[in-house]
Design an enzyme around this catalytic site. Structure first.
Site, short mmCIF file in Angstrom:
data_model
loop_
_atom_site.label_atom_id
_atom_site.label_comp_id
_atom_site.label_asym_id
_atom_site.label_seq_id
_atom_site.Cartn_x
_atom_site.Cartn_y
_atom_site.Cartn_z
N ASP A 22 -2.84 4.90 -2.08
CA ASP A 22 -3.79 5.44 -1.12
C ASP A 22 -4.11 6.91 -1.36
OD1 ASP A 22 -5.10 4.97 1.59
OD2 ASP A 22 -3.87 6.72 2.04
N GLU A 81 -6.46 4.45 -5.58
CA GLU A 81 -7.66 4.76 -4.81
C GLU A 81 -8.05 6.18 -5.20
OE1 GLU A 81 -9.51 4.96 -0.30
OE2 GLU A 81 -7.61 5.89 -0.74
N ASP A 93 0.87 -1.17 0.00
CA ASP A 93 0.00 0.00 0.00
C ASP A 93 0.91 1.22 0.00
OD1 ASP A 93 -2.26 1.70 0.50
OD2 ASP A 93 -3.24 0.01 1.50
N HIS A 143 -11.52 -2.29 3.44
CA HIS A 143 -11.29 -2.02 4.87
C HIS A 143 -11.87 -0.70 5.34
CE1 HIS A 143 -8.37 0.34 2.81
NE2 HIS A 143 -8.05 0.96 3.93
N ASP A 144 -12.38 0.12 4.41
CA ASP A 144 -12.98 1.41 4.78
C ASP A 144 -14.50 1.38 4.73
OD1 ASP A 144 -10.53 2.70 5.03
OD2 ASP A 144 -10.51 3.34 2.93
#
Ligand code: TEU
Ligand code: CA
Length: 565
Positions: free
Chosen positions: A200, A257, A98, A329-330
């Site tokens: 990210d 993302e 990430d 995960h969000d």
């Protein structure tokens, strides 16, 4: 479109802290991941994205990095990481790290040095502003996690910008020295043998040339960060440079993302020689969002799910490849958010899997999705770990919701929903750890777990395995990977159906999320005739049949049907 090695692959996201604990400290770790590589291989996974495992105070669970060249001891050592890369490679899999470079941690050496000497080299790695004697902040921007974006730079008369938490100071991408540091780190990791990165929050790296206020949108007098993102121009210069200097030399696979790309930017981002290989389709996640806060988010129903899924396919066309998800995960669990209580069961979990997975694009599975893991019930604010959930609770209470209502909102939206330990078995602590896990397991692990589903032919897990295998089947791969996407129009409410088409092959993918049966009209064949026959490639045990240009599907049924030309 130029073909890439990753187009026909399947990706899987691991949230390391909650995946598998190998040493009994209640925290998932790299050795835990290594011990489950065979499980992932068996599922058919090729690409494994790890949420951050770098050294971090874990204020935002690893998305606050204090050393980009070190593994956090809670997750293991650099040797463990090298072993993971090698063990994955042995199994034909590749690992993605990430890349969190919009911000670092306030415990990173750069930030520490900026505090010591704000006018020196490292002060220029951040966005610093002089404190106003009257206490007026440089701008009224609200951070993603609540409160002002500005915080005092410790021991100085300056402020620093953080669009996320105050422990996540934004890095100043306008500074070429900072950018070179980022590229150096990317190359260093590529040299270690990883396949690439998930990138990210990347849209935040570009800020407007002049910082100024926007109209306040809540009682706190602050405004959403989206105003500044909208005004910021020229992110492409940074992204293009990062591609050319860091990704391209290694042919790195990258998935962005990206939430707020501007109109017409898609081809630049993921078209031919785009900034990234692919980016997530977040249309489901964005649906119903409100600037007021999570409490005001509109619930999504199946028709809206369909509109999001189809809308994104139409938007991307053959510009590039989206990465398709139903959760991460969000986000809350896809099965909980996208399937209402009345229609949530193993059959509809499978139907949802089929319709999201077989669209055009790279499918990502988030850990636990493949066994149908669900949201947990949040009973008290003390149970919350996630910083954005804690803020959302306050926002909901300030807006007048009762404690019960606020908790109800969180049970539905909290990022913690996705972060409960992976449910490996019905043993104590869900087989995740021998100790009490860092976050309490979802009590439904006794019912929903890998062990129970593994050998069972009609389990959600078995369905996912078949789905992965079907997308890779040499007989149909060309259609699933590169075929056109054609919606079946005019279906009943609660039905999602589309065709995937390549030369000489048409495959129907359909899910009926209603308890009652449905009949849907198929589009015409290429020769203008109607489809009259088909072969079921994958279903969930419910009846599905083709006749006279129509398909009938039992309640809660799903069907992937090869239509006879
Ligand atoms: O998320 C970026 C982001 O903008 C959204 O995910 C949003 O902030 C979140 O859903 C609010 O609930 C990325 C990571 O995926 C996330 O885990 C990090 O917290 C964030 O960046 C900061 O690094
Ligand atoms: Ca551990």
């Amino acid at each position: 479109m130029q073909r890439k090695w990753w187009h026909d692959k399947v990706a899987y996201q691991i949230y390391p802290k909650s995946f598998m604990d190998s040493n009994g400290d209640g925290i998932g770790d790299l050795q835990g991941i290594i011990s489950k590589l065979d499980y992932l291989k068996d599922l058919g996974v090729d690409i494994v994205w790890l949420s951050p495992i770098y050294q971090s105070p874990l204020a935002d669970e690893g998305y606050d990095i204090s050393d980009y060249y070190a593994i956090d001891p809670r997750f293991g050592t650099m040797e463990d990481m090298e072993e993971l890369i090698a063990e994955a490679k042995k199994r034909g899999m590749t690992v993605l790290m990430d890349l969190v470079v919009n911000h670092c941690s306030d415990e990173h050496e750069w930030f520490q040095k900026a505090c010591q000497d704000p006018d020196g080299k490292y002060g220029k790695f951040f966005y610093l502003r002089d404190k106003d004697p009257d206490g007026k902040l440089p701008t009224n921007w609200r951070s993603y996690f609540g409160g002002s974006c500005w915080e005092e730079l410790p021991g100085t008369d300056k402020l620093y910008l953080h669009v996320f938490h105050k422990k996540q100071p934004d890095l100043n991408w306008e500074n070429p020295e900072l950018r070179e540091e980022v590229y150096k780190n990317i190359r260093w990791w590529m040299e270690k043998g990883i396949g690439g990165f998930r990138i990210d929050a990347i849209i935040n790296i570009k800020k407007p040339a002049v910082f100024h206020d926007y109209p306040a949108d809540r009682d706190d007098g602050l405004c959403t960060i989206h105003n500044m993102l909208l005004e910021a121009e020229g992110i492409g210069e940074f992204l293009g440079e990062m591609r050319d200097k860091a990704f391209a030399p290694y042919d790195a696979f990258t998935v962005g993302e990206v939430f707020n790309e501007k109109k017409n930017e898609l081809p630049l981002f993921i078209g031919e020689n785009g900034y990234f290989s692919t980016m997530f389709d977040f249309s489901l996640e964005l649906y119903g969002r409100s600037e007021k806060g999570w409490f005001d988010v509109k619930r999504i129903d199946i028709d809206a799910v369909r509109d999001c899924m189809f809308g994104a396919q139409k938007k991307i066309g053959d510009i590039g490849f989206y990465s398709n998800i139903i959760e991460n995960h969000d986000e809350p669990r896809g099965a909980s958010r996208l399937l209402s209580d009345e229609i949530r069961n193993d059959d509809t979990k499978k139907a949802l899997a089929a319709v999201y997975f077989l669209r055009r694009g790279l499918p990502f599975i988030y850990q636990g999705q493949e066994i149908g893991m669900e949201n947990k019930k949040i009973r008290s604010v003390d149970e919350l770990d996630d910083i954005s959930s804690i803020d959302a609770y306050k926002v909901a209470r300030n807006a007048g919701l009762t404690e019960e209502e606020a908790l109800e909102t969180l049970s539905f939206h909290s990022r913690d929903n996705a972060r409960t330990p992976m449910q490996w078995s019905n043993q104590e602590h869900a087989g995740f750890s021998t100790a009490a896990p860092w976050m309490k397991e979802n009590p439904n692990y006794v019912r929903i777990n890998v062990q129970e589903q593994q050998g069972r032919e009609d389990s959600v897990l078995s369905f996912y395995k078949k789905l992965v295998a079907l997308r890779k089947d040499p007989l149909y791969k060309e259609t699933f990977v590169y075929g056109d996407f054609e919606p079946c129009e005019g279906c009943a409410s609660g039905v999602i159906a589309y065709l995937r088409k390549s030369a000489g092959q048409t495959i129907l993918v359909a899910g009926n999320f209603n308890p009652n049966g449905t009949t849907l009209q198929l589009p015409k064949r290429a020769d203008g005739e109607t489809f009259t026959e088909g072969t079921l490639l994958l279903g969930n045990g419910k009846e599905a049949a083709v006749a006279d240009g129509c398909v009938s599907i039992e309640g809660f049924g799903c069907a992937v049907i090869l239509l006879k030309e």
